[in-house]
Scaffold this active site. Sequence first.
Site, PDB file in Angstrom:
ATOM      1  N   GLU A 114       4.472  -7.718  37.120  1.00 38.87           N
ATOM      2  CA  GLU A 114       5.165  -7.244  38.320  1.00 38.87           C
ATOM      3  C   GLU A 114       5.215  -5.718  38.265  1.00 38.87           C
ATOM      4  O   GLU A 114       5.756  -5.148  37.320  1.00 38.87           O
ATOM      5  CB  GLU A 114       6.599  -7.784  38.409  1.00 38.87           C
ATOM      6  CG  GLU A 114       6.696  -9.270  38.691  1.00 38.87           C
ATOM      7  CD  GLU A 114       8.140  -9.723  38.905  1.00 38.87           C
ATOM      8  OE1 GLU A 114       8.981  -8.875  39.281  1.00 38.87           O
ATOM      9  OE2 GLU A 114       8.415 -10.915  38.681  1.00 38.87           O
ATOM     10  N   GLU A 146      12.012 -13.287  34.199  1.00 37.67           N
ATOM     11  CA  GLU A 146      12.973 -12.286  33.727  1.00 37.67           C
ATOM     12  C   GLU A 146      14.181 -12.895  33.012  1.00 37.67           C
ATOM     13  O   GLU A 146      15.331 -12.712  33.427  1.00 37.67           O
ATOM     14  CB  GLU A 146      13.421 -11.391  34.882  1.00 37.67           C
ATOM     15  CG  GLU A 146      12.270 -10.641  35.532  1.00 37.67           C
ATOM     16  CD  GLU A 146      12.716  -9.675  36.625  1.00 37.67           C
ATOM     17  OE1 GLU A 146      13.896  -9.752  37.046  1.00 37.67           O
ATOM     18  OE2 GLU A 146      11.903  -8.832  37.037  1.00 37.67           O
TER      19      GLU A 146
END
Length: 397
Positions: free
Chosen positions: A302, A182
Site C-alpha cells: 500500500e 495492518e
Amino acid sequence: MEALNPAALSKDVLGSREMPRLGRNTAELELDAVFELAVAGMSELTPRANQKGEAGRSDEVVVIETVPGGLRAEEDQEIHQAIWSVMPVLDYIIYEARRNHIRLILCLVNNLDNFGGKAQYVKWAQAAGANLTNSTDSFFYDPTVKGYYKDYVKAILTRRNSYSGIRYSDEPAIFAWELMNEPRCVSNSSGPHLQAWIAEMAAYVKSLDAKHLVAVGIEGFYGTGIAERLGFNPGDWAASLCSDFIQNSAVENIDFASVHAYPDSWLPKASMEEKLRYLSSWVDSHLNDSEHILKKPVLFSEVGYLQHVEGNSTVDRDILLRVVYDKIYDSARKLQAGGGAFIWQLMVEGTHMYHDDFSLVAHDHPSTYKLITEQSCRLQMLYENDRDPDWQCAIQP
C-alpha cells in the site's frame, strides 16, 4: 496461467513475471476494475475480505465481504447463509481475473473496524458466552475467536469456484493470502500474542493450501527488539502497536514481507521535503532488511497519498510515488528483494461513493496514470524474455 510454487519464491521468481511488481488496492472490489487493470498492464489486485455482504449485478460496484463459519446461534446462521450466498460474485471476479492475466492477493480479515474487522469476531465470541473483555487483543489469543477465524479460512480456501469449478486453493489467479490488513494491538504487552498468532495462522493456511504464498499484511513498523531501527518509524507511537517488521516477517511460513507507506498521513505536519526524505529512507531500510536479514522478497503493498486535502497536489503525489517506483525498479534490476509497489487506491469511473481520502480515478489524473503505465512498461521490458505475450507496452519508458 500456472499456479505459483511457494518454494520457488526466490531470486529466480523475482526475476520473472511470476512476481506481481505493479498493482493497486481496493477496499470495495469493482468488477470493472479487472478490465481496466488489464488495459493498464497491472498484474495485481488486493481486495479486502471483510464481515458483511452486498450482492449486485455485473455492472455494479460489489462489496465482497464474508463471515467466519463457526457461529451456531440461529440468528447467526441466517446471517451466515445470506452472506455466503453472495460468494458467487467473488467467484466471478476470480474467474475474470484469470482470463485477464491478473493475480489477486486476498486479505482474510481487517484489523480496522470499518467492515467489522477483528472487533466483530470478539463480539461474536462474547455473544456465544466467551468470557472476554472488550479489548480486541483477545482476537489473537482466545481459542474461541481463533476457531472462528480458522473456520472462515477453511471455508474460503476449500471453496470451489461456481464458474470454473476450481478450488480457491488451486486457483492460478490467486497469488497470495494476506492474514490480516495492518494487524495492531491495543496493549503493547500483546506483542507475543500477535507473533504467536501469525505463526499459528500462517501454518494453518499452508496446511490447507500448499500452492499459494502467504503474507502477514503488516505496515512495516519496527518494534523495540532492534533499537537502531526505531528511527525509521514515523514516530514513537509506531513501536507501541506490537507489530515488528523483522520479527513478524521472519516467521517460517511467511513467504514475503509486506510494507505500507503513507508519509502524508503519518507525518501530517512535515514539509514536502521532509516527507520525501522520510519515504526514501523508509523504502531503503525495508529493502535492505528484506535482502540481508529476512532474505525474502518485500512488497510495498500500500502506497497512499491524501488526495482530497487542501494544499495537496497531483505533482506532490507523483513525486512520492516515483520515489517508491524508482527504488523498486532498481532493486528488481539487480534481482534483489524489491518485489513491487501497489497504489492505494485506484478506482474506476462511477465509483465515487466508495472513495476515501486517498482514492483517485486514473483517467482523471493523466500524469499519475502515465507514471503507473511507465512503471509497468519498464518492468515488463526488464524481463522481456519472460513477459506476458498477451500484453504490449503502450508507452516506451
